[in-house]
Scaffold this motif. Structure first.
Motif, mmCIF file in Angstrom:
data_model
loop_
_atom_site.group_PDB
_atom_site.id
_atom_site.type_symbol
_atom_site.label_atom_id
_atom_site.label_comp_id
_atom_site.label_asym_id
_atom_site.label_seq_id
_atom_site.Cartn_x
_atom_site.Cartn_y
_atom_site.Cartn_z
ATOM 1 N N ASP A 139 0.830 -1.204 0.000
ATOM 2 C CA ASP A 139 0.000 0.000 0.000
ATOM 3 C C ASP A 139 0.868 1.259 0.000
ATOM 4 O OD1 ASP A 139 -2.357 -1.430 -0.020
ATOM 5 O OD2 ASP A 139 -2.708 -1.226 2.137
ATOM 6 N N LYS A 140 1.933 1.209 0.762
ATOM 7 C CA LYS A 140 2.819 2.370 0.904
ATOM 8 C C LYS A 140 3.675 2.594 -0.340
ATOM 9 C CE LYS A 140 4.856 5.310 3.842
ATOM 10 N NZ LYS A 140 4.214 6.560 4.118
ATOM 11 N N TYR A 141 4.181 1.512 -0.932
ATOM 12 C CA TYR A 141 5.153 1.631 -2.019
ATOM 13 C C TYR A 141 4.692 0.980 -3.321
ATOM 14 C CZ TYR A 141 8.136 2.893 1.878
ATOM 15 O OH TYR A 141 8.654 3.500 2.987
ATOM 16 N N GLY A 142 3.411 0.696 -3.450
ATOM 17 C CA GLY A 142 2.886 0.019 -4.629
ATOM 18 C C GLY A 142 3.122 0.764 -5.922
ATOM 19 N N HIS A 143 3.199 2.078 -5.856
ATOM 20 C CA HIS A 143 3.434 2.851 -7.074
ATOM 21 C C HIS A 143 4.781 2.512 -7.703
ATOM 22 C CE1 HIS A 143 5.042 5.222 -3.737
ATOM 23 N NE2 HIS A 143 5.866 5.775 -4.591
ATOM 24 N N PHE A 144 5.736 2.067 -6.899
ATOM 25 C CA PHE A 144 7.023 1.652 -7.460
ATOM 26 C C PHE A 144 6.862 0.378 -8.277
ATOM 27 C CE2 PHE A 144 8.513 4.260 -3.902
ATOM 28 C CZ PHE A 144 9.416 5.073 -4.564
ATOM 29 N N THR A 145 6.055 -0.566 -7.773
ATOM 30 C CA THR A 145 5.887 -1.815 -8.502
ATOM 31 C C THR A 145 5.111 -1.595 -9.788
ATOM 32 O OG1 THR A 145 3.951 -2.422 -7.171
ATOM 33 C CG2 THR A 145 6.076 -3.277 -6.446
ATOM 34 N N GLU A 146 4.195 -0.628 -9.814
ATOM 35 C CA GLU A 146 3.487 -0.314 -11.058
ATOM 36 C C GLU A 146 4.466 0.180 -12.115
ATOM 37 O OE1 GLU A 146 0.393 -0.827 -12.165
ATOM 38 O OE2 GLU A 146 0.144 -1.948 -10.309
ATOM 39 N N ARG A 147 5.359 1.046 -11.722
ATOM 40 C CA ARG A 147 6.374 1.555 -12.665
ATOM 41 C C ARG A 147 7.281 0.421 -13.134
ATOM 42 N NH1 ARG A 147 7.315 5.483 -16.340
ATOM 43 N NH2 ARG A 147 9.479 5.180 -16.921
ATOM 44 N N GLN A 194 5.528 -1.508 -15.826
ATOM 45 C CA GLN A 194 5.558 -0.783 -17.090
ATOM 46 C C GLN A 194 6.927 -0.893 -17.754
ATOM 47 O OE1 GLN A 194 4.452 3.165 -15.901
ATOM 48 N NE2 GLN A 194 2.290 2.654 -15.666
#
Length: 54
Positions: free
Chosen positions: A27-35, A38
């Protein structure tokens, strides 16, 4: 988070950060895994283009 970018798995990051659950870490760092997803898809696309000479 640099550890995630460097390839550390979520459970390792969870432990190193002292988070109670991997879900919190995601939840805290999920945006890194999305990148990372990609970037991975782009690498695969380039690989396929090279293999197929497109």
């Amino acid at each position: 988070m640099n550890a995630i970018r460097a390839g550390d798995d979520i459970k390792t990051v969870q432990s190193n950060m002292g988070h109670a659950t991997a879900a919190f870490t995601l939840d805290k760092y999920g945006h890194f895994t999305e990148r990372m997803k990609q970037d991975s898809a782009a690498r695969m696309e380039n690989f396929m283009k090279d293999v197929l000479n497109l």
